[in-house]
Design an enzyme around this catalytic site. Structure first.
Site, mmCIF file in Angstrom:
data_model
loop_
_atom_site.group_PDB
_atom_site.id
_atom_site.type_symbol
_atom_site.label_atom_id
_atom_site.label_comp_id
_atom_site.label_asym_id
_atom_site.label_seq_id
_atom_site.Cartn_x
_atom_site.Cartn_y
_atom_site.Cartn_z
ATOM 1 N N HIS A 154 -1.806 -10.516 20.363
ATOM 2 C CA HIS A 154 -0.369 -10.368 20.658
ATOM 3 C C HIS A 154 -0.113 -10.152 22.146
ATOM 4 O O HIS A 154 0.922 -9.606 22.528
ATOM 5 C CB HIS A 154 0.229 -9.211 19.843
ATOM 6 C CG HIS A 154 0.364 -9.523 18.371
ATOM 7 N ND1 HIS A 154 0.612 -8.582 17.411
ATOM 8 C CD2 HIS A 154 0.286 -10.717 17.710
ATOM 9 C CE1 HIS A 154 0.677 -9.164 16.215
ATOM 10 N NE2 HIS A 154 0.469 -10.452 16.366
ATOM 11 N N SER A 214 -0.955 -1.935 9.109
ATOM 12 C CA SER A 214 -0.276 -1.989 7.805
ATOM 13 C C SER A 214 -0.550 -3.318 7.117
ATOM 14 O O SER A 214 -0.240 -3.480 5.941
ATOM 15 C CB SER A 214 1.234 -1.832 7.998
ATOM 16 O OG SER A 214 1.737 -2.909 8.770
ATOM 17 N N ILE A 246 -1.153 -4.178 22.329
ATOM 18 C CA ILE A 246 -0.897 -4.702 23.668
ATOM 19 C C ILE A 246 -1.217 -3.645 24.715
ATOM 20 O O ILE A 246 -0.989 -3.863 25.901
ATOM 21 C CB ILE A 246 0.581 -5.159 23.788
ATOM 22 C CG1 ILE A 246 1.559 -4.023 23.434
ATOM 23 C CG2 ILE A 246 0.829 -6.358 22.864
ATOM 24 C CD1 ILE A 246 3.032 -4.402 23.585
#
Ligand code: NAD
Length: 249
Positions: free
Chosen positions: A122, A194, A106
């Site tokens: 996002h 991840s 973001i």
């Protein structure tokens, strides 16, 4: 594996499997001084409870605490500068090797680094919007109000929220485009993620081939064509240099 060999393999994959789409996560921005969520010790999840400042429930029930936590965690990101990884991805796009960057981040650092086709799945720290009238204001305005009166409000009196995807929010429509980008790519290059946050991580499952650049192993490593566990800045700079040399031959 000797240093450089894996990057050579990655360069060959990028050349041979166009178009390449890049999926980035918080790890691409740690070299800009923004902590990620899940790195051992330095990840933000070791320090704070995400439900306290990153969930729709917290925003509704405790707006002042929500905004104080959000500003403390993400406010410093507004002053961050792109690092070698962001700059290398912009070079790869300009040279025609990367079609688009899908980012879970973001922080806006891909655009600041020169990338043009960026899909922010996002949301972003650029703006906040009113829960009542949907008016959009710069996030900096909301943060200034937070300082001045303890909670940011719209001119209509409604509560403001940051335009990022919080826990409990649906995914924005741009996610469908990101899905099509990944599914129609020749290679998805995942950098600094991840791959534990769904549905963003599912993009690695719809791509025909995956390559990984991440400090720690990810769940997609076993199926990846190449997985490089070194800092994104140095790997992507080396990749852009190699492909620039190749283009000149
Ligand atoms: P994550 O925290 O779950 O994983 C980050 C991964 O990056 C880790 O596996 C870590 O090993 C790796 N990493 C850290 N530094 C690296 C480096 N220099 N080079 C290569 N790899 C490195 O992050 P995620 O998968 O993006 O999921 C977390 C969610 O939180 C996402 O929605 C993300 O956008 C959001 N978030 C965003 C920011 C930001 O905008 N910069 C910061 C924190 C969290």
């Amino acid at each position: 594996m000797p240093r450089g060999t894996a990057v050579g393999e990655l360069a060959a994959l990028v050349r041979d499997h166009q178009p390449v789409v890049v999926l980035t996560g918080a790890g691409v921005s740690t070299e800009s001084g923004i902590p990620d969520f899940r790195s051992p010790e330095t990840g933000l999840w070791n320090l704070v409870d995400p439900m306290e400042f990153a969930s729709v429930g917290a925003l509704r029930q405790r707006p002042a605490e929500f905004w104080r936590g959000f500003a403390a965690v993400f406010g410093p990101s507004l002053a961050a500068r792109p690092n070698a990884a962001h700059l290398a991805l912009a070079r790869l796009e300009a040279a025609g090797y990367v079609r688009s960057v899908v980012t879970q981040n973001i922080d806006g650092l891909h655009q600041k680094g020169g990338s043009v086709r960026v899909l922010e799945v996002h949301g972003s720290l650029r703006t906040a919007s009113c829960l009542e009238c949907s008016r959009v204001v710069p996030l900096t305005e909301a943060l200034a109000q937070l300082e001045a009166r303890g909670v940011p409000l719209c001119s209509c009196g409604g509560a403001l929220r940051p335009d990022v995807v919080l826990f409990g929010d649906p995914m924005p429509p741009v996610f469908q485009r990101a899905w099509r980008e990944a599914a129609s790519s020749g290679l998805l290059l995942v950098v600094g993620s991840s791959l534990e946050v769904y549905p963003a991580a599912s993009l690695a499952e719809v791509a025909p081939r995956v390559a990984i650049v991440n400090l720690q192993p990810t769940p997609a490593d076993p199926v990846a064509k190449v997985a490089i566990h070194r800092p994104a800045g140095e790997v992507l700079s080396e990749l852009a240099d190699r492909l620039a040399r190749f283009a000149r031959l």
